[in-house]
Design a protein around this motif. Structure first.
Motif, PDB file in Angstrom:
ATOM      1  N   LYS A 127       0.742  -1.318   0.064  1.00 42.13           N
ATOM      2  CA  LYS A 127      -0.071   0.060  -0.142  1.00 42.13           C
ATOM      3  C   LYS A 127       0.870   1.146  -0.076  1.00 42.13           C
ATOM      4  N   THR A 128       1.823   1.161   0.738  1.00 44.04           N
ATOM      5  CA  THR A 128       2.922   2.294   1.135  1.00 44.04           C
ATOM      6  C   THR A 128       3.446   2.637  -0.665  1.00 44.04           C
ATOM      7  N   ALA A 129       3.687   1.671  -1.096  1.00 43.36           N
ATOM      8  CA  ALA A 129       4.653   1.696  -2.554  1.00 43.36           C
ATOM      9  C   ALA A 129       3.476   2.302  -3.472  1.00 43.36           C
ATOM     10  N   ASN A 130       2.257   2.064  -3.430  1.00 35.44           N
ATOM     11  CA  ASN A 130       1.056   2.427  -4.260  1.00 35.44           C
ATOM     12  C   ASN A 130       0.849   3.870  -4.105  1.00 35.44           C
ATOM     13  N   ASP A 131       1.053   4.075  -2.599  1.00 35.96           N
ATOM     14  CA  ASP A 131       0.774   5.570  -2.315  1.00 35.96           C
ATOM     15  C   ASP A 131       1.768   6.445  -2.776  1.00 35.96           C
ATOM     16  N   LYS A 132       2.909   5.792  -3.015  1.00 33.58           N
ATOM     17  CA  LYS A 132       4.082   6.721  -3.456  1.00 33.58           C
ATOM     18  C   LYS A 132       4.231   6.652  -5.187  1.00 33.58           C
ATOM     19  N   GLY A 133       3.442   6.077  -5.668  1.00 34.21           N
ATOM     20  CA  GLY A 133       3.227   5.983  -7.207  1.00 34.21           C
ATOM     21  C   GLY A 133       3.309   4.826  -7.862  1.00 34.21           C
ATOM     22  N   LEU A 134       3.615   3.643  -7.271  1.00 33.76           N
ATOM     23  CA  LEU A 134       4.084   2.463  -7.937  1.00 33.76           C
ATOM     24  C   LEU A 134       2.686   1.551  -8.006  1.00 33.76           C
ATOM     25  N   ALA A 135       2.429   1.352  -9.337  1.00 31.67           N
ATOM     26  CA  ALA A 135       1.323   0.186  -9.629  1.00 31.67           C
ATOM     27  C   ALA A 135       1.564  -1.046  -9.112  1.00 31.67           C
ATOM     28  N   ILE A 136       0.580  -1.595  -8.618  1.00 32.38           N
ATOM     29  CA  ILE A 136       0.899  -3.111  -7.852  1.00 32.38           C
ATOM     30  C   ILE A 136      -0.234  -4.103  -8.328  1.00 32.38           C
ATOM     31  N   ALA A 137       0.537  -4.990  -8.842  1.00 30.17           N
ATOM     32  CA  ALA A 137      -0.283  -6.621  -9.373  1.00 30.17           C
ATOM     33  C   ALA A 137      -0.010  -7.670  -8.375  1.00 30.17           C
ATOM     34  N   VAL A 138      -0.899  -8.670  -8.166  1.00 35.01           N
ATOM     35  CA  VAL A 138      -0.666  -9.839  -7.336  1.00 35.01           C
ATOM     36  C   VAL A 138      -0.925 -10.956  -8.037  1.00 35.01           C
ATOM     37  N   CYS A 139       0.012 -12.016  -7.605  1.00 40.19           N
ATOM     38  CA  CYS A 139      -0.397 -13.447  -8.055  1.00 40.19           C
ATOM     39  C   CYS A 139      -0.321 -14.531  -6.985  1.00 40.19           C
ATOM     40  N   ASN A 140      -0.915 -15.630  -7.427  1.00 44.33           N
ATOM     41  CA  ASN A 140      -0.905 -16.880  -6.635  1.00 44.33           C
ATOM     42  C   ASN A 140      -1.429 -16.565  -5.353  1.00 44.33           C
ATOM     43  N   THR A 141      -2.267 -15.574  -5.285  1.00 38.68           N
ATOM     44  CA  THR A 141      -2.855 -15.480  -3.838  1.00 38.68           C
ATOM     45  C   THR A 141      -3.877 -14.232  -3.938  1.00 38.68           C
ATOM     46  N   ALA A 142      -4.996 -14.171  -3.198  1.00 40.88           N
ATOM     47  CA  ALA A 142      -6.011 -13.132  -3.265  1.00 40.88           C
ATOM     48  C   ALA A 142      -5.637 -12.422  -1.778  1.00 40.88           C
ATOM     49  N   LEU A 143      -5.381 -11.022  -1.894  1.00 41.09           N
ATOM     50  CA  LEU A 143      -5.131 -10.279  -0.651  1.00 41.09           C
ATOM     51  C   LEU A 143      -6.477 -10.022  -0.018  1.00 41.09           C
ATOM     52  N   ASN A 144      -6.540  -9.779   1.192  1.00 38.47           N
ATOM     53  CA  ASN A 144      -7.621  -9.559   1.958  1.00 38.47           C
ATOM     54  C   ASN A 144      -8.180  -8.159   1.957  1.00 38.47           C
ATOM     55  N   ASP A 145      -7.194  -7.307   1.545  1.00 38.39           N
ATOM     56  CA  ASP A 145      -7.703  -5.858   1.645  1.00 38.39           C
ATOM     57  C   ASP A 145      -7.071  -5.361   0.099  1.00 38.39           C
ATOM     58  N   SER A 146      -7.580  -5.512  -1.097  1.00 39.32           N
ATOM     59  CA  SER A 146      -6.960  -5.459  -2.501  1.00 39.32           C
ATOM     60  C   SER A 146      -7.508  -4.226  -3.248  1.00 39.32           C
ATOM     61  N   ASP A 147      -8.195  -3.197  -2.700  1.00 36.82           N
ATOM     62  CA  ASP A 147      -8.742  -2.148  -3.564  1.00 36.82           C
ATOM     63  C   ASP A 147      -7.678  -1.555  -4.178  1.00 36.82           C
ATOM     64  N   PHE A 148      -6.472  -1.327  -3.871  1.00 40.36           N
ATOM     65  CA  PHE A 148      -5.368  -0.520  -4.339  1.00 40.36           C
ATOM     66  C   PHE A 148      -4.424  -1.311  -5.556  1.00 40.36           C
ATOM     67  N   ILE A 149      -4.816  -2.808  -5.699  1.00 43.79           N
ATOM     68  CA  ILE A 149      -3.986  -3.258  -6.675  1.00 43.79           C
ATOM     69  C   ILE A 149      -4.738  -3.154  -7.903  1.00 43.79           C
ATOM     70  N   VAL A 150      -3.908  -3.256  -8.949  1.00 42.63           N
ATOM     71  CA  VAL A 150      -4.664  -2.985 -10.537  1.00 42.63           C
ATOM     72  C   VAL A 150      -5.037  -4.288 -11.034  1.00 42.63           C
ATOM     73  N   GLY A 151      -4.996  -5.077 -10.285  1.00 43.99           N
ATOM     74  CA  GLY A 151      -5.661  -6.792 -10.788  1.00 43.99           C
ATOM     75  C   GLY A 151      -4.517  -7.560 -10.271  1.00 43.99           C
ATOM     76  N   GLY A 152      -5.099  -8.887 -10.638  1.00 43.44           N
ATOM     77  CA  GLY A 152      -4.211 -10.048 -10.314  1.00 43.44           C
ATOM     78  C   GLY A 152      -4.718 -11.392 -10.795  1.00 43.44           C
ATOM     79  N   PHE A 153      -3.972 -12.518 -10.687  1.00 46.94           N
ATOM     80  CA  PHE A 153      -4.126 -13.668 -11.198  1.00 46.94           C
ATOM     81  C   PHE A 153      -3.605 -14.814 -10.342  1.00 46.94           C
ATOM     82  N   THR A 154      -4.487 -15.967 -10.003  1.00 41.07           N
ATOM     83  CA  THR A 154      -4.197 -16.781  -9.084  1.00 41.07           C
ATOM     84  C   THR A 154      -4.999 -18.229  -9.506  1.00 41.07           C
ATOM     85  N   SER A 155      -4.831 -19.208  -8.873  1.00 36.29           N
ATOM     86  CA  SER A 155      -5.560 -20.325  -8.684  1.00 36.29           C
ATOM     87  C   SER A 155      -6.610 -20.435  -7.976  1.00 36.29           C
TER      88      SER A 155
END
Length: 356
Positions: A127-155
């Motif tokens: 979140k801190t990285a995102n607040d400072k201007g970095l786009a964030i995408a996650v994979c291999n899991t689904a975060l509990n609080d993920s409104d800030f991510i641009v999206g992700g892919f998992t199983s």
């Protein structure tokens, strides 16, 4: 004479005014105005922005075949979009994960694609990285609080366990007498990723628990290959006096491979059978091996998960439509590899070859 001088003065003044007017705005053939310079400051900024190389990070959390294929997917997407991808590994260390995220943030790169260690504790640094201007995408899991991510892919982790469990249930019904005791051991990764591990374990156990005679005799954590060899070996030895172990299920790459090696080390081929999760070259080789130890795995598609996660990150940075709702993770279907399905094994081998 004076009259002639006056006329000449008027002409000179007129020419001077025309010259002054032409030095500023000029008119195009269609009558619209444009500046005298051919490019404006805003044009230069736009061109600089287009020419600027995109730099992103691709983070995984351990050294195994799954994570290597995930990284390959990151890098392939980066190459497709002409982006520089900095790959790194947290090696199951939460402090190192935070340190890496903070380092990339201070370097002011454009974004991070990450397979985070923990659904909860990894959030703050991201979140801190995102607040400072970095786009964030996650994979291999689904975060509990993920409104800030641009999206992700998992199983779908429950489904991964379930698909292997269905093959194991059929194996039990065909291999053992009805009501015969079938002793099952579980190797998972609860202390590493509790939610994911539990989902996979429940998915597997739910398919076999109601079969008469099935009993779970051991449930331990061992997700790295060398630890799994030791843990599975200890379970085989400890259960010997209690009636032995018939089936071992591994919740991940390391747990599955380590269990197969432990069975072979104990000389229990044909007595103890292994089922598991994740698929790569080593599991494929074990499924084709005539020792008949590894029976089936449900493989994720780590290459595609990594590729799509990096792709959605880069599309967001480029201002393109990602096709994914912000804050959401999309499911990439898994694939069941069964030693009795030779055609399926050959197709998987071909896919692996294409990713090299």
């Amino acid at each position: 004479m004076k009259k002639k001088l006056l006329c000449m003065l008027v002409v000179v003044l007129s020419l001077f005014m025309v010259a002054c007017g032409s030095k500023g705005d000029t008119k195009s053939n269609d009558g619209s105005k444009s500046d005298g310079d051919s490019t404006s400051d805003s044009d230069n900024v736009s061109n600089d922005s287009k020419d600027k190389e995109i730099t992103v990070a691709g983070i995984v959390f351990q050294e195994d075949q799954f994570m290597k294929l995930l990284q390959m997917g990151y890098q392939a997407a980066g190459k497709e979009y002409d982006a520089k991808v900095l790959v790194s590994n947290t090696n199951n260390d939460q402090a190192k994960e935070v340190e890496l995220i903070n380092t990339y943030t201070s370097q002011k790169i454009d974004g991070i694609a990450i397979s985070p260690l923990n659904e909860t504790s990894s959030i703050q640094a991201l979140k801190t990285a995102n607040d400072k201007g970095l786009a964030i995408a996650v994979c291999n899991t689904a975060l509990n609080d993920s409104d800030f991510i641009v999206g992700g892919f998992t199983s779908d982790n429950y489904l991964l366990g379930k698909q292997t469990g269905l093959v194991a249930a059929e194996f039990i019904k065909n291999h053992y007498e009805e009501g015969e005791e079938v002793r099952v051991a579980i190797l998972q990764f609860k202390s590493q990723l509790p939610d994911l591990s539990t989902q996979r374990s429940n998915g597997f156990i739910d398919q076999i628990k109601d079969i008469p005679g099935v009993v779970v005799v051991a449930d331990q954590d061992a997700w790295l290959q060398d630890k799994a060899v030791q843990a599975a070996g200890d379970i085989i030895t400890a259960q010997e006096s209690q009636g032995g172990v018939d089936i071992i299920w591994g919740a991940n790459d390391g747990g599955t491979i380590g269990s197969v090696m432990a069975v072979k080390n104990a000389g229990k081929e044909g007595e103890v059978f292994v089922f598991g999760t994740d698929a790569a070259e080593q599991q494929l080789s074990m499924l084709r091996n005539e020792d008949n130890v590894l029976q089936a795995v449900t493989g994720q598609d780590p290459y595609m998960i990594g590729y799509k996660t990096m792709e959605v990150l880069l599309k967001d940075i480029l201002g393109e439509d990602t096709g994914v709702d912000r804050g959401n993770s999309m499911v990439v279907p898994g694939i069941v590899l069964d030693r009795n399905d030779k055609e399926g094994l050959d197709e998987f081998a071909s896919e692996l070859e294409n990713h090299k």
